[in-house]
Design a protein around this motif. Structure first.
Motif, PDB file in Angstrom:
ATOM      1  N   ILE A   1       0.837  -1.206   0.000  1.00  0.00           N
ATOM      2  CA  ILE A   1       0.000   0.000   0.000  1.00  0.00           C
ATOM      3  C   ILE A   1       0.871   1.256   0.000  1.00  0.00           C
ATOM      4  O   ILE A   1       0.615   2.211  -0.743  1.00  0.00           O
ATOM      5  CB  ILE A   1      -0.952  -0.022   1.210  1.00  0.00           C
ATOM      6  N   GLN A   2       1.930   1.250   0.833  1.00  0.00           N
ATOM      7  CA  GLN A   2       2.842   2.401   0.867  1.00  0.00           C
ATOM      8  C   GLN A   2       3.555   2.569  -0.475  1.00  0.00           C
ATOM      9  O   GLN A   2       3.734   3.693  -0.968  1.00  0.00           O
ATOM     10  CB  GLN A   2       3.885   2.199   1.976  1.00  0.00           C
TER      11      GLN A   2
ATOM     12  N   LEU B   1      -5.252  -8.877   2.206  1.00  0.00           N
ATOM     13  CA  LEU B   1      -5.285  -7.722   3.101  1.00  0.00           C
ATOM     14  C   LEU B   1      -5.250  -6.402   2.318  1.00  0.00           C
ATOM     15  O   LEU B   1      -5.918  -5.436   2.704  1.00  0.00           O
ATOM     16  CB  LEU B   1      -4.106  -7.786   4.075  1.00  0.00           C
ATOM     17  N   VAL B   2      -4.450  -6.359   1.245  1.00  0.00           N
ATOM     18  CA  VAL B   2      -4.409  -5.151   0.417  1.00  0.00           C
ATOM     19  C   VAL B   2      -5.788  -4.879  -0.179  1.00  0.00           C
ATOM     20  O   VAL B   2      -6.294  -3.745  -0.155  1.00  0.00           O
ATOM     21  CB  VAL B   2      -3.351  -5.276  -0.701  1.00  0.00           C
ATOM     22  N   ARG B   3      -6.436  -5.927  -0.699  1.00  0.00           N
ATOM     23  CA  ARG B   3      -7.767  -5.762  -1.304  1.00  0.00           C
ATOM     24  C   ARG B   3      -8.797  -5.318  -0.255  1.00  0.00           C
ATOM     25  O   ARG B   3      -9.680  -4.511  -0.546  1.00  0.00           O
ATOM     26  CB  ARG B   3      -8.200  -7.076  -1.948  1.00  0.00           C
TER      27      ARG B   3
ATOM     28  N   PRO C   1      -9.612  -1.322  -1.480  1.00  0.00           N
ATOM     29  CA  PRO C   1     -10.291  -1.929  -2.629  1.00  0.00           C
ATOM     30  C   PRO C   1     -10.150  -1.114  -3.906  1.00  0.00           C
ATOM     31  O   PRO C   1     -10.437  -1.622  -4.998  1.00  0.00           O
ATOM     32  CB  PRO C   1     -11.755  -1.989  -2.168  1.00  0.00           C
ATOM     33  N   ASP C   2      -9.681   0.128  -3.803  1.00  0.00           N
ATOM     34  CA  ASP C   2      -9.502   0.968  -4.995  1.00  0.00           C
ATOM     35  C   ASP C   2      -8.224   0.636  -5.759  1.00  0.00           C
ATOM     36  O   ASP C   2      -8.065   1.047  -6.915  1.00  0.00           O
ATOM     37  CB  ASP C   2      -9.460   2.439  -4.590  1.00  0.00           C
ATOM     38  N   LEU C   3      -7.309  -0.118  -5.131  1.00  0.00           N
ATOM     39  CA  LEU C   3      -6.039  -0.428  -5.775  1.00  0.00           C
ATOM     40  C   LEU C   3      -6.153  -1.699  -6.621  1.00  0.00           C
ATOM     41  O   LEU C   3      -6.811  -2.667  -6.224  1.00  0.00           O
ATOM     42  CB  LEU C   3      -4.933  -0.618  -4.736  1.00  0.00           C
TER      43      LEU C   3
END
Length: 725
Positions: free
Chosen positions: A560-561, A600-602, A606-608
């Motif tokens: 995410i970072q 976890l990222v999703r 959820p926009d990524l």
């Protein structure tokens, strides 16, 4: 259609290499493939082309750069006429133009060309090439009135011959005349007029150029010494007490070789920094004894001592007309020239007038240009703790000359100034209480050992680390360390960011940041990305420098970072969570970690766009992705690649860097409240420049720092990260 720009003049000595370099810089910011064409050339190497080829990594075949030699052109013009000459040159120009998105054309230099009506010939070639024209007028040692008249006459000459003049440039104008000339010319011509003042550093030859001109033997001196600028010549004949006051900063001492007193006295003055000299030339084919030479080598290591066979007078005759040149062997002068061009030319306006359509691809050169432009657009203040390190000083000069950011160098002021003088670097350093007179970028030196800030920082550090048993007395010693002092400057708002690591370990650079600045509220860990500049695109690799074996939670945070960092620097994030398995084809603890991190990222963002687990080839190669993960929005076109551990990431980025010739920019640290960035201890000067520019851009996105007199707020306690050596 290829857009070409023809840089020309009206006479010799206009210093137009500064303009040619500046226009090349503008073109390479816009397009990937830029060609160079010099219609008529002298015999031998072309210094400005060699500089352009080296600096901009040109791959154009050397045989296509030159149209004809001057002798051949003069003979053709005399025997077969101008029409035939121009026809030949047009054919050769189009051979270059069809392979490039833009072409920089270097006009004739009006120096012993043997061509009649040279200005008219340049105008005709520009017209036949379909090139926009930038005429350059030399203003050296002229009054403002004379410069104004020359510019107007040159404009009339080229415009009346049908040229598409897009700008006029007066170059090498004295400072006092430059301002007056700029005012007088403003708005009086249909095209913009830019006035570039004379910079003595550009016209000063280097010691190496002096050596080559004289055919001198190098008795002492290293590469850095030979790169020093020679700003004056001082001839030794008097006794030492009379001779020493005649020494000036950057002078070259010329003395008979049997004057050991003047030789040792000059070098001793240099060693004391009063003043730093460029070097010594020994004449009359006479050399001092071994003891004198040994003492000379110890007094001023690296300072050149040259020897010639003839006397001082003929040596002077050869040197007095010698001027510095921009060449591939003088990269520092190229940076100074670019800084001068960018300070006095409205590069945005000129780029618009050139009308080159920006390429859809992003090359390493374009990425680096964009960093400089963005940092300069909203200038910030960066502290460099390694103020005596040669590469840092050279990078500092580039950053200041190009107005990328303001700087604070940490170290003993006498040592820093002396080291800069030895390297021939002019940083225009400000005094402690001195206020800059111009809006140009500026630098100061701060000594952590003696700075009044030391007590304030010790109190702050002791308060922050009280839970670790740190007393004021211990803190007072700790904050004298340049890395801690620089970090506390950032924390207190006295600088917007810090860059270190050229001479310090990663741990020494980032541990103070973990202890003082700490992580952002939305970050679990401090991590890093490298921007990998490939031939036609830029990818972000994370984490290749900080976290040895992140768990799934940390890996998701790194992803995410990294996506946020990529977006900040113009890379649209499409995240690939890398593993040795793609999709559901594999299992095991390592793959499961990546699969969990992807989930976890999703869940968190959820926009990524994210895909994982996925193998590297499926992430970046569309044909592989079509087989392994058909229909994926990330596979085959990933831009942010997240490695499962440090071992994999560090080795991969280095393998790609070396085997694919990629430019690796970083590591860029992410997750800190304020920007601190680490350098590789093998970092080149350009790497340091890029990292400082990135730090300045990160600071632009941060909350504006408090004024220096304000008390910084104490950060909330966050989990302290352990750094690696």
């Amino acid at each position: 259609m290829t857009r070409s720009v023809y840089v020309t003049g009206i006479e010799r000595g206009d210093g137009r290499q500064v303009v040619e370099l500046g226009v090349m810089e503008l073109l390479t910011r816009q397009v990937d493939r830029v060609g160079v064409f010099r219609p008529l050339a002298h015999e031998g190497p072309d210094p400005i082309y060699e500089l352009l080829r080296s600096r901009y990594r040109l791959t154009q075949p050397a045989a296509t750069v030159v149209g004809l030699g001057h002798d051949e052109a003069a003979a053709m013009q005399a025997e077969r006429g101008t029409d035939e000459l121009v026809s030949q040159l047009v054919d050769r120009f189009h051979t270059v133009a069809r392979d490039y998105e833009a072409v920089l054309v270097l006009g004739t230099d009006f120096a012993d060309t043997g061509l009649p009506a040279e200005l008219a010939l340049n105008a005709r070639m520009a017209n036949e090439f379909g090139a926009a024209v930038i005429p350059v007028v030399g203003g050296y040692d002229q009054t403002a009135e004379s410069v104004v008249a020359e510019v107007r006459n040159a404009h009339h000459a080229y415009a009346s011959l049908g040229c598409e003049v897009i700008a006029m440039i007066a170059n090498r104008v004295r400072d006092s005349a430059a301002r007056e000339a700029a005012r007088a010319l403003g708005g009086h011509l249909p095209e913009p007029v830019y006035v570039i003042p004379e910079d003595p550093v550009l016209s000063a030859p280097t010691v190496a150029q002096v050596r080559n001109t004289l055919g001198a033997e190098v008795l002492l001196g290293d590469h850095a010494g030979l790169a020093r600028d020679v700003r004056d010549f001082v001839f030794g004949g008097a006794h030492l007490p009379k001779f020493l006051p005649a020494l000036t900063e950057g002078c070259m001492v010329i003395t008979p070789g049997d004057r050991a007193d003047l030789i040792i006295g000059s070098l001793a003055a240099h060693s004391a920094g009063s003043p730093p000299i460029a070097g010594v030339i020994l004449t009359l084919d006479s050399l001092p004894g071994d003891e004198t030479m040994a003492l000379a080598a110890r007094l001023a290591p690296g300072t050149p001592v040259l020897a010639v066979s003839h006397g001082s007078f003929p040596t002077a005759a050869e040197l007095l007309s010698l001027q510095g040149k921009l060449t591939a062997t003088t990269p520092r002068k190229a940076e100074i020239a670019l800084g001068l061009f960018e300070s006095h030319v409205d590069t945005g306006q000129l780029t618009d007038r050139v009308s080159v359509v920006r390429s859809g691809r992003v090359t390493p050169m374009m990425f680096e240009h964009d960093l400089i432009e963005r940092a300069r657009a909203d200038r910030r203040h960066v502290v460099l703790p390694e103020g005596t390190e040669e590469r840092v000083l050279r990078a500092a000069e580039v950053l200041l000359r190009r107005h990328v950011c303001d700087l604070t160098l940490l170290g003993n002021p006498v040592t820093v100034r002396k080291r800069a003088a030895e390297l021939g670097i002019d940083l225009h350093l400000l005094g402690d209480d001195e206020v800059p007179e111009t809006p140009a970028a500026s630098a100061r030196i701060v000594d952590p050992e003696t700075s009044p800030l030391r007590e304030r920082f010790a109190e702050l550090y002791a308060k922050l680390r009280a839970h670790r048993g740190v007393s004021y007395e211990l803190a007072y010693d700790v904050v004298a360390d340049v890395s801690y002092f620089g970090t506390l400057m950032v924390q207190e708002g006295l600088a917007d960011g810090m860059v270190s690591g050229a001479a310090h370990s990663t741990a020494a650079t980032i541990r103070p940041a973990f202890e003082v600045i700490k992580t952002k509220p939305d970050a679990d860990v401090v991590s890093s990305v490298f921007f990998m500049c490939l031939a036609d695109k830029v990818l972000a690799y994370g984490d290749c420098a900080v976290n040895p074996d992140p768990d799934a939670e940390q890996l998701a945070d790194i992803a995410i970072q990294s996506a946020a960092t990529a977006a900040q620097f113009g890379v649209e994030p499409r995240i690939a969570m890398l593993s040795y398995s793609t999709g559901s084809s594999g299992s095991g603890a390592d793959v499961d970690k990546v699969r969990q991190a992807t989930g976890l990222v999703r869940e968190r963002r959820p926009d990524l766009l994210v895909e994982g687990p996925i193998q590297y080839d499926a992430a970046v190669e569309p044909s592989v992705a079509a087989t392994k993960l058909p229909g994926s929005e990330v596979a085959g076109q990933a831009t942010v690649l997240i490695f499962p551990d440090l071992n994999t990431g560090n080795n991969t980025y280095k393998a790609v860097q070396r085997s694919a010739g990629a430019v690796a920019v970083g590591p860029v640290l992410q997750g800190l409240r304020k920007p601190v960035n680490d350098l590789s201890r093998g970092a080149l000067v350009q790497d340091i420049v890029n990292t400082v520019a990135i730090t300045a851009i990160q600071a632009q996105a941060a909350v504006p720092p408090p004024k220096p007199r304000d008390q910084a707020r104490q950060p909330t306690e966050t989990r302290e990260e352990e750094s690696r050596e």
